[in-house]
Write an enzyme that holds these catalytic residues in place. Structure first.
Site, PDB file in Angstrom:
ATOM      1  N   LYS A 155     -16.161  50.080  21.550  1.00  0.00           N
ATOM      2  CA  LYS A 155     -16.132  49.325  22.814  1.00  0.00           C
ATOM      3  C   LYS A 155     -16.246  47.824  22.536  1.00  0.00           C
ATOM      4  O   LYS A 155     -15.577  47.013  23.164  1.00  0.00           O
ATOM      5  CB  LYS A 155     -17.241  49.798  23.758  1.00  0.00           C
ATOM      6  CG  LYS A 155     -17.029  51.226  24.262  1.00  0.00           C
ATOM      7  CD  LYS A 155     -15.730  51.360  25.059  1.00  0.00           C
ATOM      8  CE  LYS A 155     -15.390  52.767  25.427  1.00  0.00           C
ATOM      9  NZ  LYS A 155     -14.023  52.932  25.962  1.00  0.00           N
ATOM     10  N   TYR A 159     -19.032  54.877  18.373  1.00  0.00           N
ATOM     11  CA  TYR A 159     -18.530  54.820  19.752  1.00  0.00           C
ATOM     12  C   TYR A 159     -18.781  53.436  20.353  1.00  0.00           C
ATOM     13  O   TYR A 159     -17.873  52.792  20.890  1.00  0.00           O
ATOM     14  CB  TYR A 159     -19.195  55.893  20.627  1.00  0.00           C
ATOM     15  CG  TYR A 159     -19.010  55.641  22.094  1.00  0.00           C
ATOM     16  CD1 TYR A 159     -17.780  55.889  22.703  1.00  0.00           C
ATOM     17  CD2 TYR A 159     -20.033  55.099  22.877  1.00  0.00           C
ATOM     18  CE1 TYR A 159     -17.579  55.609  24.052  1.00  0.00           C
ATOM     19  CE2 TYR A 159     -19.842  54.815  24.217  1.00  0.00           C
ATOM     20  CZ  TYR A 159     -18.625  55.074  24.802  1.00  0.00           C
ATOM     21  OH  TYR A 159     -18.426  54.778  26.139  1.00  0.00           O
ATOM     22  N   SER A 176     -18.455  49.306  28.184  1.00  0.00           N
ATOM     23  CA  SER A 176     -19.708  50.028  28.393  1.00  0.00           C
ATOM     24  C   SER A 176     -20.892  49.094  28.212  1.00  0.00           C
ATOM     25  O   SER A 176     -20.849  48.148  27.410  1.00  0.00           O
ATOM     26  CB  SER A 176     -19.772  51.145  27.357  1.00  0.00           C
ATOM     27  OG  SER A 176     -21.060  51.710  27.325  1.00  0.00           O
TER      28      SER A 176
HETATM   29  C1  WQD Z   1     -29.717  58.926  29.961  1.00  0.00           C
HETATM   30  C2  WQD Z   1     -31.215  59.129  29.740  1.00  0.00           C
HETATM   31  C3  WQD Z   1     -31.714  60.169  27.617  1.00  0.00           C
HETATM   32  C4  WQD Z   1     -30.016  64.067  28.317  1.00  0.00           C
HETATM   33  C5  WQD Z   1     -24.526  57.296  27.209  1.00  0.00           C
HETATM   34  C6  WQD Z   1     -23.707  56.390  26.353  1.00  0.00           C
HETATM   35  C7  WQD Z   1     -23.193  55.251  27.171  1.00  0.00           C
HETATM   36  C8  WQD Z   1     -22.421  55.728  28.345  1.00  0.00           C
HETATM   37  C9  WQD Z   1     -23.124  56.798  29.114  1.00  0.00           C
HETATM   38  C10 WQD Z   1     -20.288  56.911  28.139  1.00  0.00           C
HETATM   39  C11 WQD Z   1     -31.642  58.797  28.300  1.00  0.00           C
HETATM   40  C12 WQD Z   1     -32.155  61.034  28.771  1.00  0.00           C
HETATM   41  C13 WQD Z   1     -30.417  62.754  28.477  1.00  0.00           C
HETATM   42  C14 WQD Z   1     -31.014  65.092  28.291  1.00  0.00           C
HETATM   43  C15 WQD Z   1     -32.710  63.413  28.608  1.00  0.00           C
HETATM   44  N1  WQD Z   1     -21.123  56.058  27.863  1.00  0.00           N
HETATM   45  N2  WQD Z   1     -31.744  62.432  28.603  1.00  0.00           N
HETATM   46  N3  WQD Z   1     -32.319  64.718  28.434  1.00  0.00           N
HETATM   47  O1  WQD Z   1     -27.524  57.646  26.560  1.00  0.00           O
HETATM   48  O2  WQD Z   1     -27.903  56.154  28.564  1.00  0.00           O
HETATM   49  O3  WQD Z   1     -25.612  56.572  27.759  1.00  0.00           O
HETATM   50  O4  WQD Z   1     -23.688  57.778  28.251  1.00  0.00           O
HETATM   51  O5  WQD Z   1     -19.453  57.488  28.084  1.00  0.00           O
HETATM   52  O6  WQD Z   1     -22.405  54.454  26.373  1.00  0.00           O
HETATM   53  O7  WQD Z   1     -24.510  55.894  25.316  1.00  0.00           O
HETATM   54  O8  WQD Z   1     -26.816  58.379  28.896  1.00  0.00           O
HETATM   55  O9  WQD Z   1     -27.031  60.411  30.259  1.00  0.00           O
HETATM   56  O10 WQD Z   1     -27.103  60.616  27.743  1.00  0.00           O
HETATM   57  O11 WQD Z   1     -29.016  59.585  28.934  1.00  0.00           O
HETATM   58  O12 WQD Z   1     -33.901  63.153  28.710  1.00  0.00           O
HETATM   59  O13 WQD Z   1     -30.725  66.277  28.124  1.00  0.00           O
HETATM   60  O14 WQD Z   1     -31.517  60.524  29.907  1.00  0.00           O
HETATM   61  O15 WQD Z   1     -32.607  60.246  26.561  1.00  0.00           O
HETATM   62  O16 WQD Z   1     -32.890  58.222  28.347  1.00  0.00           O
HETATM   63  P1  WQD Z   1     -27.083  57.160  27.866  1.00  0.00           P
HETATM   64  P2  WQD Z   1     -27.441  59.833  28.956  1.00  0.00           P
END
Ligand code: WQD
Length: 339
Positions: A156, A152, A127
């Site tokens: 990785k 998590y 990741s």
């Molecule tokens: C993306 C952006 C949130 C939800 C995570 C893991 C990573 C990978 C993918 C997986 C951020 C914003 C989110 C919401 C929002 N691993 N957001 N409102 O955090 O980049 O990555 O998932 O299995 O290792 O850390 O992905 O989709 O959660 O967030 O504003 O309701 O969307 O703050 O900026 P992230 P995400």
């Protein structure tokens, strides 16, 4: 003869899309999954798309005896793609031991059995989280690790270290770790896609569920970041492009094209999009509105990250083909099929 590929976590989101691409490329596929975060019906959907239903075992990879029985029964496994893992960042903070056991014991079990049963190759789900918030963007594969933000993320990083050490000590084993950026979207058939249990943690499932009226409102976490519109920036990658990167990696190892026994690649598009740009693209391509509000930052989030993919482009001969619009339209098409 057809090469047999063992896919752990093969009924999950990225796993199921990869199984489809493997079957399309003529591989025989064996799936192991404990169904902790997926449904067995996914196998029927895979059959609908490809005409082939993969062989399926339901058990937990931490169960060494069941895993060994599977290696014995299957006999001639050519390569493994190892997806099976727990992946909720927040939950990993609450339940670190569960994450260390699920994500690391399973990997060690697989590697031990690979040695014993002479299975040479493994592709590992890593990741972009291994980079933390990098000082310089885009991130290349030589960008140093930051201290992991969560158990998590740590699993990785440690998973990659386990592979590196194992490949160094036992030269018969070769591995490629793929550092995924943010996988989104669904298969064009809309038969498989992401099926989060309960309230989604990730942005795109939350967008689609809000548009579908399942969630009342999407919270946009943070609007005061140092980015063009103040919201956080990520490199979203279509899950089918990501699946194809696995098939290419399997072939690279099978054909001994790898340059070292342990390689790792960034798998993203190279484009960063903000949360608001992502919502707006979703609304525009699908002609639906998403009810959202700007709220405080989510603890543990980084401000922005996107990939330098030139190493994967050059070495793997892989490049993401699908853009944000296709990601958003396929995610919506899939959401509308989910009951
Ligand atoms: C993306 C952006 C949130 C939800 C995570 C893991 C990573 C990978 C993918 C997986 C951020 C914003 C989110 C919401 C929002 N691993 N957001 N409102 O955090 O980049 O990555 O998932 O299995 O290792 O850390 O992905 O989709 O959660 O967030 O504003 O309701 O969307 O703050 O900026 P992230 P995400």
């Amino acid at each position: 003869m057809q090469k047999k590929i063992l896919v752990t976590g093969g009924t999950g989101y990225i796993g199921s899309h990869t199984v489809v691409e493997l079957i399309k490329e003529g591989f025989e596929v064996v799936v192991i999954d404990n169904l902790s975060n997926s449904k067995v019906e996914v196998l029927d959907k895979i059959e609908k798309i490809t005409g082939t239903k993969p062989v399926f075992y339901q058990f937990d990879l931490c169960d060494f005896e069941r895993l060994e029985a599977c290696f014995k029964k299957e006999g001639n496994i050519s390569s493994i793609i190892h997806f099976a893992a727990s992946k909720a960042v927040g939950e990993s903070v609450e339940k670190p031991l569960l994450y260390y056991r699920n994500n690391l014991q399973s990997l060690v079990n697989l590697l031990e059995l690979m040695r014993k049963y002479h299975v040479p190759d493994i592709v590992f789900s890593s990741s972009c989280t291994v980079y933390g918030q990098p000082d310089k963007l885009p991130v290349t594969e030589s960008t140093p690790y930051q201290i992991a933000e969560s158990p998590y993320g740590n699993t990785k990083q440690i998973g990659e270290e386990i592979l590196k050490d194992t490949c160094k000590a036992h030269s018969e084993i070769k591995s490629i770790a793929l550092r995924y950026f943010n996988p989104v979207g669904a298969h064009e058939s809309a038969l498989i896609g992401e099926l989060p249990l309960g309230t989604p943690n990730n942005l795109v499932p939350f967008i689609t569920q809000t548009a579908a009226g399942i969630r009342e409102q999407l919270s946009v976490f943070g609007s005061d970041y140092n980015t063009p519109d103040g919201t956080a920036v990520r490199d979203y990658i279509h899950v089918v492009d990501l699946a194809k990167a696995h098939v290419i990696s399997v072939k690279r190892l099978l054909e001994n094209l790898n340059k070292s026994n342990f390689e790792f690649f960034n798998i993203g598009t190279g484009n960063g999009y903000s949360v608001l740009q992502t919502i707006q693209t979703f609304e525009r391509v699908n002609g639906v509105k998403v009810n959202y509000k700007l709220v405080d930052r989510r603890p543990g989030d980084i401000e922005q990250i996107f990939a330098d993919t030139s190493f994967a482009n050059k070495e793997l001969g892989w490049k993401a083909e699908k853009g944000l619009e296709e990601m958003m339209s396929s995610a919506w098409k899939w959401q509308q099929t989910v009951k």
